[in-house]
Every structure is written in structure tokens, then in C-alpha cells.
Design an enzyme around this catalytic site. Sequence first.
Site, PDB file in Angstrom:
ATOM      1  N   CYS A 145      30.837  30.843  23.860  1.00 46.76           N
ATOM      2  CA  CYS A 145      30.985  32.168  23.262  1.00 46.76           C
ATOM      3  C   CYS A 145      32.044  32.132  22.166  1.00 46.76           C
ATOM      4  CB  CYS A 145      31.353  33.192  24.332  1.00 46.76           C
ATOM      5  SG  CYS A 145      31.497  34.878  23.674  1.00 46.76           S
ATOM      6  N   CYS A 148      34.143  35.346  22.024  1.00 47.89           N
ATOM      7  CA  CYS A 148      35.125  35.425  23.106  1.00 47.89           C
ATOM      8  C   CYS A 148      36.317  34.514  22.845  1.00 47.89           C
ATOM      9  CB  CYS A 148      34.510  35.012  24.437  1.00 47.89           C
ATOM     10  SG  CYS A 148      32.920  35.759  24.815  1.00 47.89           S
ATOM     11  N   ASP A 149      36.047  33.298  22.398  1.00 44.58           N
ATOM     12  CA  ASP A 149      37.071  32.255  22.402  1.00 44.58           C
ATOM     13  C   ASP A 149      37.505  31.746  21.032  1.00 44.58           C
ATOM     14  OD1 ASP A 149      36.909  32.307  25.207  1.00 44.58           O
ATOM     15  OD2 ASP A 149      35.289  30.840  25.219  1.00 44.58           O
TER      16      ASP A 149
END
Length: 327
Positions: A145, A148-149
Site C-alpha cells: 500500500c 499507507c506507507d
Amino acid sequence: MAPQHHKVAIIGSGPAGHTAAIYLARAQMSPIMFEGMMANGFAPGGQLTTTTDVENYPGFPEGVMGGELMDKMRAQSERCGTVIETETITKFDTSSRPFKLWREGYEDGEPTDTADAVVFATGASARRMNLPGEDKYWQNGISACAVCDGAVPIFRNKPLVVIGGGDSAAEEAIYLTKYGSHVNVFVRRDVLRASKVMANRLLKHPKVTVHFNTVATEVKGDGSLLTSVLTRNTKTNETGELAANGLFYAIGHDPATTLVKGQVDLDEEGYIKTVPGSSETSVKGLFAAGDVQDKRYRQAITSAGSGCMAALDAERYLTELEEEESQ
């Protein structure tokens, strides 16, 4: 033994499931949650339990570990009155009312539980490649992701790799150019599957290099963080090694819908179809929330929001059901 009956059961224990639980418990609906034990390959709490720093969930200015965030959600669900069972539901029958549920190990007998309404929040899991070294560097350089990261410090101004050739891969690669020094995209074939607009945008980006006919064969690191990816050309079999401090998989997700296959309407990729603007499914009394019905956003915060929707929809349904039965 007669099955235990519940007004509403929640299957799944990620942000969607716990948000639904909190709302339903506060509405005096006495929810029971089956959080699962390694269901879909994850510990109770879902995908976030495998994530380290979560920096984009509101209310945590310093960030929060994924596991800690899920522990807090679980504690809040229980404090509000949710009964949480660390059990996996392995069989589910929507053909009659109330719905019938079977806990793992009891599938051959009578149902262990019944429920007037069910919030289905079993999530989806990112497809992994199971490369040599992958388990060692998962969440230590390898992610599924980018949104997300991607902003995590270990990726800042560092060479990154994205694997995939579709729209998601193109979007994630372009997103990562904000953080990485350069983004290399590995495409197994000699053409991108992405839409023409996204493909052109990717190919023209000055911080992106697309490697066609290229697959990753192994990942290497310094013992704590990822440092490189080994490659192979699918046409010439030529091998190589590319420096990379981040490797992002964009090869799709698998929604955990085995329990309801053939009982509820799914789309062509296996996600549960919901009525636009609601959590309602094709089965009355069954509500879907989180990544099991969301193939676009797949964020903790959007999952939590859809869990709220499912709880409000379920509460309305149960109230109407009680009114019908009392007449």
C-alpha cells in the site's frame, strides 16, 4: 445444544468491524463480534496488525503502530458493550431467517449461532509474491500500500520499486514520486495493462522508469531493511540487481468472500456489491463494510466510515423488524 441467538453479529475485526460494533453497542443492539483466529491469514484486528507506523489515521499526531491502533479499537468495542469471541465463522447460511452461523470445528452439526442481522467485515488481503527474503523484509521495506506507507521516512529520497502493470500500479508509482528519489516499475509483459491515460502519464514521468518483461526473483537487505531487488528478464532470462529501499506490490487484492459466495451478489473480482450510498447487499439483513466491498480506497479510515454506515443501516433494519413482529 440450541444455537445462541443474537440480534446482530459482526464477522471480522478490522476498523470496519470495530466501528460497527461501537455504534451498535451504543445503540443497545447487543452485538457479538467473531474476530477470527488467523482468519484470512491475519490475527484478530486484520491487516493493520501487520503494519508498523500508521501516520494517516486522525487523532494520532505522532502516528501509531497498527497493532496498537487495533488494540485500542478492540478495547473501545468491549467498553461499549460488544461481546467479542476469538472464534472464526467458517460456515454461513443466509437462505432463511434468522441467519445461521457455524463456528470453526462445528460445521457438521447444527449451527452454533443465529442472528437477525449480520455485518460482514472480513476484509481483503493484498496478493503477495512470496519471493525469497519477502517475509524478512515485509513492512521493513516491502509493502502492498503506497498510500499507507509511502511517506514513511525509510522511503524518503530513496530508490523505490513498484510491481504491476495496471492502473493501480501506475497510480501508486506516480504517488511514490513525491517521496522517493526514483521509482522503477516492473511489468511482466511488454505492455502496460493500465488505461491509455494512466500509461502515458507513467511513461512520461521524469522520476519513473518502466522495466518491461521484468520480474523480481529475490529481495535482499542489510538484515533489518530492504536494500535491493534481484530481477530476471522474461524474454532473455538475463538477470540483474537493482538498488531499492522500498518494494511495493500492486498486483491486486483478494476479498474474503468465500463464506458468502453463491449467496450474495459479488462483482467480477469477488467483492460484495452494495447499494450505492449504503452498506446494504442483495440479501436483506446482511450488511457489508470495509475492504470486502471496497476495491478502490482500502484505507483504515474509509473502512471505519463504512463500518459506521453498516451499523446505522443494521440498526434501522432491526428496529423495523421489531415493529413488524410486534404488529
